[in-house]
Motif scaffolding. Structure first.
Motif, PDB file in Angstrom:
ATOM      1  N   ARG A 125       0.851  -1.191   0.000  1.00  0.00           N
ATOM      2  CA  ARG A 125       0.000   0.000   0.000  1.00  0.00           C
ATOM      3  C   ARG A 125       0.882   1.235   0.000  1.00  0.00           C
ATOM      4  NH1 ARG A 125      -2.019  -0.558   6.296  1.00  0.00           N
ATOM      5  NH2 ARG A 125      -2.974   1.474   6.068  1.00  0.00           N
TER       6      ARG A 125
ATOM      7  N   VAL B 264       1.052   5.165   1.734  1.00  0.00           N
ATOM      8  CA  VAL B 264       0.491   5.969   2.818  1.00  0.00           C
ATOM      9  C   VAL B 264       1.201   7.313   2.871  1.00  0.00           C
ATOM     10  CG1 VAL B 264      -0.128   3.939   4.216  1.00  0.00           C
ATOM     11  CG2 VAL B 264       2.093   5.040   4.558  1.00  0.00           C
TER      12      VAL B 264
ATOM     13  N   PRO C  46       0.520   1.273  11.074  1.00  0.00           N
ATOM     14  CA  PRO C  46      -0.293   2.285  10.387  1.00  0.00           C
ATOM     15  C   PRO C  46      -0.674   3.503  11.225  1.00  0.00           C
ATOM     16  CG  PRO C  46      -1.598   0.317  10.832  1.00  0.00           C
ATOM     17  CD  PRO C  46      -0.187   0.007  11.237  1.00  0.00           C
TER      18      PRO C  46
ATOM     19  N   THR D 118      -0.620   7.394  10.060  1.00  0.00           N
ATOM     20  CA  THR D 118      -0.550   7.488   8.603  1.00  0.00           C
ATOM     21  C   THR D 118      -1.958   7.449   8.019  1.00  0.00           C
ATOM     22  OG1 THR D 118      -0.423   5.089   8.214  1.00  0.00           O
ATOM     23  CG2 THR D 118       1.658   6.251   8.564  1.00  0.00           C
ATOM     24  N   THR D 119      -2.079   7.900   6.778  1.00  0.00           N
ATOM     25  CA  THR D 119      -3.348   7.787   6.062  1.00  0.00           C
ATOM     26  C   THR D 119      -3.060   7.136   4.713  1.00  0.00           C
ATOM     27  OG1 THR D 119      -3.109  10.013   5.159  1.00  0.00           O
ATOM     28  CG2 THR D 119      -4.414   9.796   7.154  1.00  0.00           C
ATOM     29  N   ASP D 120      -3.961   6.273   4.294  1.00  0.00           N
ATOM     30  CA  ASP D 120      -3.799   5.619   2.998  1.00  0.00           C
ATOM     31  C   ASP D 120      -3.925   6.632   1.871  1.00  0.00           C
ATOM     32  OD1 ASP D 120      -3.360   2.852   3.589  1.00  0.00           O
ATOM     33  OD2 ASP D 120      -5.450   2.702   4.211  1.00  0.00           O
TER      34      ASP D 120
ATOM     35  N   ASP E  24      -6.349   4.796  -4.250  1.00  0.00           N
ATOM     36  CA  ASP E  24      -5.930   4.099  -5.465  1.00  0.00           C
ATOM     37  C   ASP E  24      -5.962   4.981  -6.701  1.00  0.00           C
ATOM     38  OD1 ASP E  24      -5.658   1.886  -3.873  1.00  0.00           O
ATOM     39  OD2 ASP E  24      -7.227   0.708  -4.855  1.00  0.00           O
TER      40      ASP E  24
END
Length: 154
Positions: A75, A77, A133, A136-138, A141
């Motif tokens: 992912r 982030v 995590p 953090t923020t994703d 997409d």
């Protein structure tokens, strides 16, 4: 010059260029020079717009001629300072025993369908803390980010 001779000359030229390129011992992406920041070195690698979702699942390679697979992109982030980090499943064998680490996107380049870490050695990566995590923020997409390019070493 006859068309067949032009074609033959073109093929010989292409074959010799491939042979010279195949003998290169230079990794696809070079680490930043001493004292240069990651963002400054990334800006020199012709950053290209890339959709975050298109990076997920890509293999992450070691920046050496053997191009060993170090892991896969899990992912992306943003950390507390707003920097984009690539979370890589690092280590293990066939996916077993791998742990997530966060690598700055500026320390990585695109190499065809793979990504390559150019600013850290595998020994340094083993010292990275396991990614947690919290804080953090994703990155979505569909977000477009810029990632530098590397030339294949083979």
């Amino acid at each position: 010059m006859a068309p067949s001779r032009i074609l033959l000359a073109w093929c010989l030229l292409a074959a010799s260029a491939d042979a010279v390129h195949a003998q290169s011992t230079t990794p696809g992406g070079m680490p930043p020079p001493p004292g240069m920041s990651l963002p400054a070195s990334a800006a020199m690698r012709f950053p290209q717009p890339v959709r975050v979702g298109d990076l997920l699942g890509r293999e992450v390679l070691r920046p050496v001629e053997s191009q060993d697979v170090l892991g896969r992109v899990r992912r992306l982030v943003r950390d507390g300072d707003g920097r984009i980090m690539v979370v890589v499943d690092f280590g293990g064998f066939l996916g077993l025993g791998a742990r997530p680490i966060a690598v700055p996107v500026d320390a990585m380049v695109l190499l065809g369908q793979d990504m390559e870490i150019v600013a850290f050695t595998p020994k340094q990566l083993r010292q990275f803390p396991t990614f947690l995590p919290a804080g953090t923020t994703d990155v979505g997409d569909d977000t477009i980010i810029r990632v530098g390019l590397a030339k294949p070493s083979h």
